[in-house]
Design an enzyme around this catalytic site. Structure first.
Site, PDB file in Angstrom:
ATOM      1  N   ASN A   7      18.051  28.925 -26.883  1.00  0.00           N
ATOM      2  CA  ASN A   7      17.000  28.052 -26.352  1.00  0.00           C
ATOM      3  C   ASN A   7      17.411  27.654 -24.936  1.00  0.00           C
ATOM      4  OD1 ASN A   7      15.209  26.035 -25.721  1.00  0.00           O
ATOM      5  ND2 ASN A   7      15.604  24.789 -27.532  1.00  0.00           N
ATOM      6  N   LYS A  14      20.974  26.018 -25.335  1.00  0.00           N
ATOM      7  CA  LYS A  14      21.406  25.614 -26.671  1.00  0.00           C
ATOM      8  C   LYS A  14      21.497  26.888 -27.491  1.00  0.00           C
ATOM      9  CE  LYS A  14      18.963  21.233 -26.876  1.00  0.00           C
ATOM     10  NZ  LYS A  14      17.679  20.728 -27.314  1.00  0.00           N
ATOM     11  N   ARG A  91      13.761  31.009 -28.239  1.00  0.00           N
ATOM     12  CA  ARG A  91      12.668  30.048 -28.228  1.00  0.00           C
ATOM     13  C   ARG A  91      11.923  30.213 -26.903  1.00  0.00           C
ATOM     14  NH1 ARG A  91      12.503  23.936 -26.409  1.00  0.00           N
ATOM     15  NH2 ARG A  91      10.439  23.445 -27.161  1.00  0.00           N
ATOM     16  N   HIS A 180       5.614  22.200 -30.048  1.00  0.00           N
ATOM     17  CA  HIS A 180       6.400  21.869 -31.246  1.00  0.00           C
ATOM     18  C   HIS A 180       5.916  22.663 -32.468  1.00  0.00           C
ATOM     19  CE1 HIS A 180       7.139  17.509 -29.570  1.00  0.00           C
ATOM     20  NE2 HIS A 180       8.166  18.278 -29.266  1.00  0.00           N
ATOM     21  N   HIS A 208       5.942  14.905 -35.589  1.00  0.00           N
ATOM     22  CA  HIS A 208       7.212  15.262 -34.945  1.00  0.00           C
ATOM     23  C   HIS A 208       7.464  14.227 -33.856  1.00  0.00           C
ATOM     24  CE1 HIS A 208      10.175  18.265 -33.197  1.00  0.00           C
ATOM     25  NE2 HIS A 208      10.012  17.407 -32.209  1.00  0.00           N
ATOM     26  N   LEU A 209       8.371  13.298 -34.135  1.00  0.00           N
ATOM     27  CA  LEU A 209       8.594  12.197 -33.202  1.00  0.00           C
ATOM     28  C   LEU A 209      10.047  12.189 -32.748  1.00  0.00           C
ATOM     29  CD1 LEU A 209       6.581   9.498 -35.212  1.00  0.00           C
ATOM     30  CD2 LEU A 209       5.773  10.825 -33.248  1.00  0.00           C
ATOM     31  N   ASN A 211      12.124  12.630 -28.619  1.00  0.00           N
ATOM     32  CA  ASN A 211      11.880  12.219 -27.239  1.00  0.00           C
ATOM     33  C   ASN A 211      10.451  12.535 -26.832  1.00  0.00           C
ATOM     34  OD1 ASN A 211      13.402  10.977 -25.273  1.00  0.00           O
ATOM     35  ND2 ASN A 211      15.007  12.532 -25.543  1.00  0.00           N
ATOM     36  N   ARG A 241       7.040  10.238 -21.415  1.00  0.00           N
ATOM     37  CA  ARG A 241       5.703  10.763 -21.070  1.00  0.00           C
ATOM     38  C   ARG A 241       4.628   9.794 -21.536  1.00  0.00           C
ATOM     39  NH1 ARG A 241       6.724  16.176 -24.018  1.00  0.00           N
ATOM     40  NH2 ARG A 241       8.692  16.732 -23.045  1.00  0.00           N
ATOM     41  N   PHE A 284      14.422   5.145 -28.359  1.00  0.00           N
ATOM     42  CA  PHE A 284      13.756   4.207 -29.270  1.00  0.00           C
ATOM     43  C   PHE A 284      14.750   3.261 -29.962  1.00  0.00           C
ATOM     44  CE2 PHE A 284      10.647   7.493 -28.563  1.00  0.00           C
ATOM     45  CZ  PHE A 284       9.451   6.804 -28.526  1.00  0.00           C
ATOM     46  N   GLY A 333      11.454  10.311 -36.159  1.00  0.00           N
ATOM     47  CA  GLY A 333      10.764  10.484 -37.443  1.00  0.00           C
ATOM     48  C   GLY A 333      11.724  10.551 -38.619  1.00  0.00           C
ATOM     49  N   ASN A 335      14.847   9.320 -38.625  1.00  0.00           N
ATOM     50  CA  ASN A 335      15.875   8.263 -38.678  1.00  0.00           C
ATOM     51  C   ASN A 335      15.403   6.829 -38.494  1.00  0.00           C
ATOM     52  OD1 ASN A 335      18.246  10.047 -38.884  1.00  0.00           O
ATOM     53  ND2 ASN A 335      17.516  10.789 -36.918  1.00  0.00           N
ATOM     54  N   GLU A 384      14.225  23.993 -36.180  1.00  0.00           N
ATOM     55  CA  GLU A 384      13.534  25.038 -35.423  1.00  0.00           C
ATOM     56  C   GLU A 384      14.399  26.298 -35.293  1.00  0.00           C
ATOM     57  OE1 GLU A 384      12.747  21.527 -33.021  1.00  0.00           O
ATOM     58  OE2 GLU A 384      11.155  22.659 -32.064  1.00  0.00           O
TER      59      GLU A 384
HETATM   60  P1  ADP Z   1      14.059  15.899 -28.478  1.00  0.00           P
HETATM   61  O1  ADP Z   1      12.600  15.640 -28.327  1.00  0.00           O
HETATM   62  O2  ADP Z   1      14.833  15.679 -27.241  1.00  0.00           O
HETATM   63  O3  ADP Z   1      14.393  17.162 -29.224  1.00  0.00           O
HETATM   64  P2  ADP Z   1      15.091  14.531 -30.822  1.00  0.00           P
HETATM   65  O4  ADP Z   1      14.200  15.047 -31.865  1.00  0.00           O
HETATM   66  O5  ADP Z   1      16.533  14.908 -30.858  1.00  0.00           O
HETATM   67  O6  ADP Z   1      14.513  14.710 -29.377  1.00  0.00           O
HETATM   68  O7  ADP Z   1      14.984  12.931 -30.863  1.00  0.00           O
HETATM   69  C1  ADP Z   1      15.694  12.152 -29.964  1.00  0.00           C
HETATM   70  C2  ADP Z   1      15.099  10.768 -29.964  1.00  0.00           C
HETATM   71  O8  ADP Z   1      15.040  10.271 -31.301  1.00  0.00           O
HETATM   72  C3  ADP Z   1      15.965   9.776 -29.203  1.00  0.00           C
HETATM   73  O9  ADP Z   1      15.500   9.626 -27.905  1.00  0.00           O
HETATM   74  C4  ADP Z   1      15.768   8.508 -29.972  1.00  0.00           C
HETATM   75  O10 ADP Z   1      14.856   7.718 -29.285  1.00  0.00           O
HETATM   76  C5  ADP Z   1      15.176   8.890 -31.286  1.00  0.00           C
HETATM   77  N1  ADP Z   1      16.027   8.445 -32.393  1.00  0.00           N
HETATM   78  C6  ADP Z   1      17.072   9.060 -32.958  1.00  0.00           C
HETATM   79  N2  ADP Z   1      17.601   8.294 -33.959  1.00  0.00           N
HETATM   80  C7  ADP Z   1      16.868   7.165 -34.001  1.00  0.00           C
HETATM   81  C8  ADP Z   1      16.887   5.968 -34.788  1.00  0.00           C
HETATM   82  N3  ADP Z   1      17.776   5.769 -35.744  1.00  0.00           N
HETATM   83  N4  ADP Z   1      15.964   5.032 -34.508  1.00  0.00           N
HETATM   84  C9  ADP Z   1      15.050   5.214 -33.546  1.00  0.00           C
HETATM   85  N5  ADP Z   1      14.979   6.299 -32.790  1.00  0.00           N
HETATM   86  C10 ADP Z   1      15.862   7.263 -33.001  1.00  0.00           C
END
Ligand code: ADP
Length: 397
Positions: A7, A14, A91, A180, A208-209, A211, A241, A284, A333, A335, A384
């Protein structure tokens, strides 16, 4: 059969090497700061110390050569020779309207990828550079492209067309593509498996939440709508964004406020979202800390974010005339207990009841709704890289 998943970003690579006999990740790593000072490769292998190489890396080809060296390194590697790599899965962000599925890369595909550069000027060029670098280093190894946009190609016209002059679509390809897709595809099929149901019998909303964030409405296994659009800037509020805003705001910034196109691009992509609203962070977790300490702007940012996701869920329930299961995935999403709770709070009318005890979960596949809930809610970790490896294996077989 071992597959290398690559990727490539503008200054990063990556990678994962996956043994497809048992889908075990043999090694995974990240190369950062390619072409700038401080280039570094970090490789991780289960049960071993991190392997770090710090050396100037002029370009992606050099970086990928170092990845291959790290994989075959006598002490830190996981394979004896590069010949053990049977295929490479790449990717690729944008496949335009041409690709609704993954594809073996040949000269024609390379031409099509070049043609898609105008649709994804930031993302496709590094993907192409990565493919070319791998081809130069492994000329006889088959390569596959897996597109972020492909899964969304099943959207009906009414979902992907923008109500602007038709020639914008016909001549310039301006429409909703969605991103995504690999993640939405993976978690929707995983949740069906976990529920013991056929994907074809389900209405699913995948959230899918991370960054970046996007939702998809998946009916009978096909994506019928998604929240990102022509670019990944559209849809729900994200880390940096803006998500959807009135397009006239952009005109106002340009004409009345005098910002240049580059400045507006940077504002909307890098300085907006929860970062822009809070003035604190795009992460977050930092905002949750802020909220718990009573910081008003952090609270506002989270409220705007959560409201945007909640409304999108509502929209997709309308689009599908119902929903059987909602899935949360990616960094937040998977965590964020409080964000999941707040997003679903107040949706009882629609038959969505979160179980607070079950919701106290991190990064594992789990049902988090009450048994009495009409709609199931699950956390499903995305993967992914595994999808890319599986697609690659499927195509080269
Ligand atoms: P990317 O879109 O860069 O692939 P990821 O899917 O790795 O991102 O998600 C990263 C984001 O997830 C971090 O910016 C953070 O805000 C959020 N995140 C990770 N763990 C937690 C948590 N325990 N609580 C809230 N947000 C979290």
């Amino acid at each position: 059969m071992k597959i290398l998943v690559i990727n490539c970003g503008s200054s990063s690579v990556k990678y994962q090497l996956i043994d497809m006999s048992n889908e075990e990740v043999l090694a995974h790593g990240l190369v950062e700061r390619i072409g700038i000072q401080g280039s570094i490769l970090t490789q991780k292998v289960e049960g071993r110390d991190k392997y770090i190489i710090e050396t100037p890396m002029e370009n992606h080809k050099f970086a990928i050569k170092l990845v291959l060296d790290a994989l075959v390194d006598e002490k830190n590697g996981v394979i004896k020779s590069m010949d053990e790599i049977n295929a490479v899965g790449h990717r690729v962000v944008h496949g335009g309207e041409k690709y609704s599925q993954s594809v073996i890369i040949d000269e024609n595909v390379m031409k099509e990828l070049e043609a898609c550069v105008k649709l994804a000027p930031l993302h496709n060029p590094p993907n192409i550079v990565g493919i070319n670098a791998c081809k130069a280093l492994m000329p006889n190894v088959p390569m596959v492209a897996v597109f972020d946009t492909a899964f969304h190609q099943t959207m009906p016209e009414k979902a992907y067309m923008y109500a602007i002059p038709y020639e914008m679509y016909e001549k310039h390809g301006v429409r909703k593509y969605g991103f995504h897709g690999t993640s939405h595809r993976y978690v929707s099929s995983e949740v069906a498996k976990t529920m013991g149901k056929d994907l074809k019998d389900l209405k699913i909303i995948t959230c899918h939440l991370g960054n970046g964030g996007s939702l998809a409405a998946i009916k009978n296994g096909e994506c019928i709508d998604t929240s990102m659009g022509f670019t990944p800037l559209d849809g729900v509020v994200m880390g940096t964004r803006s998500g959807s805003i009135d397009p006239a705001v952009v005109l106002y910034m340009a004409t009345d406020l005098g910002y240049s196109v580059d400045e507006i691009n940077s504002i909307l992509n890098k300085k907006s979202g929860v970062l822009g609203l809070s003035g604190i962070s795009s992460d977050f977790r930092d905002l949750q800390d802020g909220l718990e300490k009573g910081n008003e702007r952090a609270t506002l940012a989270l409220e705007v974010f959560r409201y945007s996701v909640k409304k999108q869920i509502g929209a997709y329930i309308a689009a599908m005339n119902g929903v059987d299961v909602i899935v949360f995935t990616a960094g937040l999403g998977e965590n964020s207990v409080p964000n999941r709770k707040a997003i679903l709070n107040g949706l009882e009318y629609l038959g969505i009841e979160l179980d607070e005890e079950r919701n106290d979960t991190y990064g594992v596949t789990k049902k988090i709704s009450k048994d009495s809930s009409k709609v199931d809610v699950y956390v499903v970790p995305t993967n992914e890289e595994l999808v890319i490896a599986r697609d690659t294996l499927g195509l080269i077989k």
